[in-house]
Design a protein around this motif. Sequence first.
Motif, PDB file in Angstrom:
ATOM      1  N   LEU A 202       0.262  -6.265   2.121  1.00  0.00           N
ATOM      2  CA  LEU A 202      -0.915  -7.121   2.288  1.00  0.00           C
ATOM      3  C   LEU A 202      -0.704  -8.393   1.487  1.00  0.00           C
ATOM      4  O   LEU A 202      -0.314  -8.336   0.318  1.00  0.00           O
ATOM      5  CB  LEU A 202      -2.161  -6.423   1.728  1.00  0.00           C
ATOM      6  CG  LEU A 202      -2.998  -5.588   2.670  1.00  0.00           C
ATOM      7  CD1 LEU A 202      -2.185  -4.498   3.307  1.00  0.00           C
ATOM      8  CD2 LEU A 202      -4.190  -5.004   1.933  1.00  0.00           C
TER       9      LEU A 202
ATOM     10  N   VAL B  46      -5.542 -20.919   3.627  1.00  0.00           N
ATOM     11  CA  VAL B  46      -5.575 -21.640   4.904  1.00  0.00           C
ATOM     12  C   VAL B  46      -6.680 -22.702   4.808  1.00  0.00           C
ATOM     13  O   VAL B  46      -7.578 -22.593   3.983  1.00  0.00           O
ATOM     14  CB  VAL B  46      -5.845 -20.679   6.091  1.00  0.00           C
ATOM     15  CG1 VAL B  46      -4.707 -19.678   6.249  1.00  0.00           C
ATOM     16  CG2 VAL B  46      -7.168 -19.959   5.938  1.00  0.00           C
ATOM     17  N   PRO B  47      -6.608 -23.727   5.663  1.00  0.00           N
ATOM     18  CA  PRO B  47      -7.669 -24.735   5.645  1.00  0.00           C
ATOM     19  C   PRO B  47      -9.018 -24.120   6.010  1.00  0.00           C
ATOM     20  O   PRO B  47      -9.084 -23.092   6.684  1.00  0.00           O
ATOM     21  CB  PRO B  47      -7.229 -25.739   6.719  1.00  0.00           C
ATOM     22  CG  PRO B  47      -5.777 -25.482   6.946  1.00  0.00           C
ATOM     23  CD  PRO B  47      -5.564 -24.023   6.669  1.00  0.00           C
TER      24      PRO B  47
ATOM     25  N   MET C  97       2.357  -0.531   4.138  1.00  0.00           N
ATOM     26  CA  MET C  97       1.852  -1.823   4.611  1.00  0.00           C
ATOM     27  C   MET C  97       1.887  -2.831   3.464  1.00  0.00           C
ATOM     28  O   MET C  97       1.510  -2.516   2.334  1.00  0.00           O
ATOM     29  CB  MET C  97       0.399  -1.698   5.089  1.00  0.00           C
ATOM     30  CG  MET C  97       0.230  -0.999   6.423  1.00  0.00           C
ATOM     31  SD  MET C  97      -1.450  -1.193   7.146  1.00  0.00           S
ATOM     32  CE  MET C  97      -2.535  -1.107   5.732  1.00  0.00           C
TER      33      MET C  97
ATOM     34  N   ARG D  38       0.840  -1.193   0.000  1.00  0.00           N
ATOM     35  CA  ARG D  38       0.000   0.000   0.000  1.00  0.00           C
ATOM     36  C   ARG D  38       0.884   1.255   0.000  1.00  0.00           C
ATOM     37  O   ARG D  38       2.057   1.197   0.389  1.00  0.00           O
ATOM     38  CB  ARG D  38      -0.920   0.007   1.228  1.00  0.00           C
ATOM     39  CG  ARG D  38      -1.870  -1.173   1.289  1.00  0.00           C
ATOM     40  CD  ARG D  38      -2.876  -1.164   0.173  1.00  0.00           C
ATOM     41  NE  ARG D  38      -3.605   0.096   0.151  1.00  0.00           N
ATOM     42  CZ  ARG D  38      -4.108   0.665  -0.946  1.00  0.00           C
ATOM     43  NH1 ARG D  38      -3.931   0.104  -2.125  1.00  0.00           N
ATOM     44  NH2 ARG D  38      -4.765   1.790  -0.871  1.00  0.00           N
TER      45      ARG D  38
ATOM     46  N   THR E   8      -9.670 -21.850   2.333  1.00  0.00           N
ATOM     47  CA  THR E   8     -10.131 -20.471   2.239  1.00  0.00           C
ATOM     48  C   THR E   8      -8.854 -19.624   2.307  1.00  0.00           C
ATOM     49  O   THR E   8      -7.773 -20.139   2.053  1.00  0.00           O
ATOM     50  CB  THR E   8     -11.129 -20.156   3.376  1.00  0.00           C
ATOM     51  OG1 THR E   8     -11.560 -18.799   3.258  1.00  0.00           O
ATOM     52  CG2 THR E   8     -10.530 -20.374   4.756  1.00  0.00           C
ATOM     53  N   TYR E   9      -8.967 -18.369   2.598  1.00  0.00           N
ATOM     54  CA  TYR E   9      -7.751 -17.564   2.710  1.00  0.00           C
ATOM     55  C   TYR E   9      -7.872 -16.628   3.896  1.00  0.00           C
ATOM     56  O   TYR E   9      -8.955 -16.407   4.436  1.00  0.00           O
ATOM     57  CB  TYR E   9      -7.479 -16.765   1.422  1.00  0.00           C
ATOM     58  CG  TYR E   9      -8.569 -15.791   1.021  1.00  0.00           C
ATOM     59  CD1 TYR E   9      -8.668 -14.539   1.613  1.00  0.00           C
ATOM     60  CD2 TYR E   9      -9.510 -16.109   0.042  1.00  0.00           C
ATOM     61  CE1 TYR E   9      -9.665 -13.647   1.252  1.00  0.00           C
ATOM     62  CE2 TYR E   9     -10.510 -15.219  -0.328  1.00  0.00           C
ATOM     63  CZ  TYR E   9     -10.578 -13.991   0.277  1.00  0.00           C
ATOM     64  OH  TYR E   9     -11.576 -13.111  -0.076  1.00  0.00           O
ATOM     65  N   LYS E  10      -6.729 -16.115   4.315  1.00  0.00           N
ATOM     66  CA  LYS E  10      -6.786 -14.989   5.238  1.00  0.00           C
ATOM     67  C   LYS E  10      -5.856 -13.897   4.723  1.00  0.00           C
ATOM     68  O   LYS E  10      -4.972 -14.150   3.901  1.00  0.00           O
ATOM     69  CB  LYS E  10      -6.442 -15.405   6.668  1.00  0.00           C
ATOM     70  CG  LYS E  10      -5.048 -15.888   6.940  1.00  0.00           C
ATOM     71  CD  LYS E  10      -4.943 -16.244   8.449  1.00  0.00           C
ATOM     72  CE  LYS E  10      -3.622 -16.860   8.804  1.00  0.00           C
ATOM     73  NZ  LYS E  10      -3.604 -17.372  10.187  1.00  0.00           N
ATOM     74  N   TRP E  11      -6.114 -12.688   5.196  1.00  0.00           N
ATOM     75  CA  TRP E  11      -5.298 -11.526   4.844  1.00  0.00           C
ATOM     76  C   TRP E  11      -4.227 -11.357   5.914  1.00  0.00           C
ATOM     77  O   TRP E  11      -4.540 -11.260   7.097  1.00  0.00           O
ATOM     78  CB  TRP E  11      -6.148 -10.257   4.824  1.00  0.00           C
ATOM     79  CG  TRP E  11      -7.217 -10.191   3.780  1.00  0.00           C
ATOM     80  CD1 TRP E  11      -8.465 -10.710   3.863  1.00  0.00           C
ATOM     81  CD2 TRP E  11      -7.146  -9.540   2.498  1.00  0.00           C
ATOM     82  NE1 TRP E  11      -9.183 -10.425   2.727  1.00  0.00           N
ATOM     83  CE2 TRP E  11      -8.395  -9.708   1.872  1.00  0.00           C
ATOM     84  CE3 TRP E  11      -6.155  -8.824   1.826  1.00  0.00           C
ATOM     85  CZ2 TRP E  11      -8.676  -9.190   0.608  1.00  0.00           C
ATOM     86  CZ3 TRP E  11      -6.439  -8.316   0.571  1.00  0.00           C
ATOM     87  CH2 TRP E  11      -7.677  -8.502  -0.030  1.00  0.00           C
ATOM     88  N   LEU E  12      -2.994 -11.288   5.483  1.00  0.00           N
ATOM     89  CA  LEU E  12      -1.900 -10.984   6.401  1.00  0.00           C
ATOM     90  C   LEU E  12      -1.417  -9.568   6.110  1.00  0.00           C
ATOM     91  O   LEU E  12      -1.145  -9.229   4.957  1.00  0.00           O
ATOM     92  CB  LEU E  12      -0.749 -11.981   6.210  1.00  0.00           C
ATOM     93  CG  LEU E  12      -1.122 -13.452   6.431  1.00  0.00           C
ATOM     94  CD1 LEU E  12       0.103 -14.342   6.260  1.00  0.00           C
ATOM     95  CD2 LEU E  12      -1.742 -13.659   7.810  1.00  0.00           C
ATOM     96  N   VAL E  13      -1.362  -8.762   7.144  1.00  0.00           N
ATOM     97  CA  VAL E  13      -0.941  -7.370   6.988  1.00  0.00           C
ATOM     98  C   VAL E  13       0.375  -7.188   7.739  1.00  0.00           C
ATOM     99  O   VAL E  13       0.435  -7.406   8.952  1.00  0.00           O
ATOM    100  CB  VAL E  13      -2.006  -6.401   7.535  1.00  0.00           C
ATOM    101  CG1 VAL E  13      -1.525  -4.965   7.398  1.00  0.00           C
ATOM    102  CG2 VAL E  13      -3.329  -6.602   6.800  1.00  0.00           C
TER     103      VAL E  13
ATOM    104  N   ARG F 125      -2.637 -12.261   0.624  1.00  0.00           N
ATOM    105  CA  ARG F 125      -3.727 -13.219   0.841  1.00  0.00           C
ATOM    106  C   ARG F 125      -3.137 -14.612   0.721  1.00  0.00           C
ATOM    107  O   ARG F 125      -2.530 -14.948  -0.306  1.00  0.00           O
ATOM    108  CB  ARG F 125      -4.837 -13.046  -0.187  1.00  0.00           C
ATOM    109  CG  ARG F 125      -5.786 -11.932   0.162  1.00  0.00           C
ATOM    110  CD  ARG F 125      -7.092 -12.074  -0.593  1.00  0.00           C
ATOM    111  NE  ARG F 125      -6.895 -12.068  -2.043  1.00  0.00           N
ATOM    112  CZ  ARG F 125      -7.817 -12.418  -2.915  1.00  0.00           C
ATOM    113  NH1 ARG F 125      -9.000 -12.832  -2.498  1.00  0.00           N
ATOM    114  NH2 ARG F 125      -7.567 -12.370  -4.199  1.00  0.00           N
TER     115      ARG F 125
END
Lengths: 426, 426
Positions: free
Chosen positions: B120, B125-126, B118, B114, B413-418, B122
């Motif tokens: 970002l 993950v299970p 930052m 960004r 699925t996924y998660k966002w890591l910042v 994606r």
Amino acid sequence: MSTKPQDIAPESPAALVERLARAGRAAQAELARMPSPAKEAALKLAAAALRRAAPEILAANAIDMANGATRGLTPALLDRLRLDEGRVAAMADAVDQVAGLADPVGQEIDAATRPNGMVLRRVRVPIGLIGIIYESRPNVTADAAALCVRSGNAALLRGGSEAVHSNRAIHAALVAGLAEGGVPAAAVQLLPTQDRAAVGAMLTAAGLINMIVPRGGKSLVARVQADARVPVLAHLDGICHTFVHAAADPAMAEAIVLNAKMRRTGICGSMETLLIDATYPAAAALVAPLIAAGCEVRGDARARAIDPRIVPAADNDWDTEYLDAVLSVAVVDGLDAALAHIARHSSAHTDAIVTDDATAAARFLAEVDSAIVMHNASSQFADGGEFGLGAEIGIATGRLHARGPVALEGLTTYKWLVHGSGQVRS
Amino acid sequence: MSTKPQDIAPESPAALVERLARAGRAAQAELARMPSPAKEAALKLAAAALRRAAPEILAANAIDMANGATRGLTPALLDRLRLDEGRVAAMADAVDQVAGLADPVGQEIDAATRPNGMVLRRVRVPIGLIGIIYESRPNVTADAAALCVRSGNAALLRGGSEAVHSNRAIHAALVAGLAEGGVPAAAVQLLPTQDRAAVGAMLTAAGLINMIVPRGGKSLVARVQADARVPVLAHLDGICHTFVHAAADPAMAEAIVLNAKMRRTGICGSMETLLIDATYPAAAALVAPLIAAGCEVRGDARARAIDPRIVPAADNDWDTEYLDAVLSVAVVDGLDAALAHIARHSSAHTDAIVTDDATAAARFLAEVDSAIVMHNASSQFADGGEFGLGAEIGIATGRLHARGPVALEGLTTYKWLVHGSGQVRS
């Protein structure tokens, strides 16, 4: 003429929703075939139409505001309902901005050639008909419709009864502008009744409505999640944690903690629980600025030892989304205890660690199973705009389809295209 | 000891499912942290354990087969239920194959920096705990469990009552092998009761079970879809169409049509309706080989003019998945009529066009809104293995999350890591 209220009165809510949904689906099939520049142009015409219709929209809003005052809506609700020149302009600007976003429809996700020569491609396509159920903010009418149209979806909108005149005026301007650009009117429909049974009919319209997005308070979202037989994209709570680890830089931790709680207390990404590592050396300096800024701080016994102004937390504080200048604080024994607290109490929205220890940060990012996990940043960044998505239809804490801030890509699905040259399976 | 049937007897089905689901979720949290090579090694140990346990598995299967014969199961059902040395070996080989697939967990979907610095990301993950509800094929016990473990998910399995001894023997071998590799036993659990109320409890365990995959006949899938409050990944029907366009190459069309219907008639990707363009010049040569191969052909009035052996189709033939050597045939006036027929009758599984006209093919691929759309290929290719996915947990015709053949990626699925450096939001 057929959608005048007096004409639809004898129709049951379920029949009404089915009729609108079928019209929406037919319009969506047309919209899905529109090239991206045509959708972009139509949305720009819709933005222009909103600007032109500002007098009508403001006049309609004045009726809603007067009715709201009569009905005794709270000042906070009246503020959400209120439009002025600036807010109408901002609404039109937002539609313009969505028009300019990259169109996900047609994007190739991946491609492969099989040993038999068949070429397989996964390509993004619109989801179909999206139901949006929202409360007092009339700008959702334009925002949600624009995101749906940009991604080739039809929208069936159901706004709050307190905003009914505003929503109708916004919707009328929007569809007039979209029609100038060749978008069929039924691509964006506003439910012409405030009968709550029609909401129930939307929630159970599996096979007709492809996804429901609730936009509003917790009771709305809870009702939608409880009753829907259509997939729902939503978050119920934003119980966001910030864990200040032993190895956090104190100046950074103080800035992040104050911002995460107090920048805006009413958004879902605001911090609701602060976890302080027992060996973090500057705990008092985390709490004092919050109290100075007017935040009520509630703590467990160990937290209350940090500052005598911290009041006792009750058991349910750890599971409460305050959306206000209130914070719960717990002292935890290191990373494992923080992870355990978050696993138990997080709403899987946004959780953050502040630390200069890269190993601790990596474990936190890997093990916290929330939609958004942050290292050394304020949880207030949990927002589609801040994430560079250009907008958001909402933030999702479910596990399937899309998580975190959801914008255009989350409004698409994909299909498999198989390009053969006569292959048969042996 | 606590899962012996006599111990759990007084437990309600809902309490049983909740207890198992909580154990599965705790095991999944451990599994999610296992490195990919450890999961791969554990699955190979599970495959070896299945091979070693072949005598026990076959002895258990003999009990099920004897019970099935007593209960008068059809020969088709008994064949699905039956295991032999070769089938047990194939089951173990399939587990080995899943072990060798690339692990989607940890894959980065996208990343961005960004303007405020930052970063970002994606990351896949299970999903969590997957419920698998299936019928008579005992190999699903091993297949589904392997796919779940490879992708870091826990599985709660509920097999058919006719396969109960086989499933218990397979499950016991599987978890013993997985345990040698460090996978907690509760990562793969088999529901210890055949009480149908426990299926109902699984379907309504929202928040405990993250996704349900039904594997079986239409009545099972329909029940799951109707009753589930947990997201379901499934297809109800495979009413697959092949449209032979005016510009189709006759030799190619004849080969594809015969293969699409007759290679295997009982799979969901088999053609159920043939649409023939009115101006296609060689319609009789499409139909005659089908009839010669033993297919019953049912047609509308225009189709019956092609061959006198075509029997009249009833209205519901166009919406019927025969899963047998039966085909409905309609003559349509060009591409638009074919698209309209498919839009009305397709189950959104797999639809194909045969043509040498690239423009017609492109319109068909763009406008048919099914999970899989094919050009010049047999619909029998609709399969995860044939698509290069290595396996499949099922084929989905819903619109959210995953469509078409679903394998490991669809189980994530996924998660966002910042990754920040002290950013606060202004």
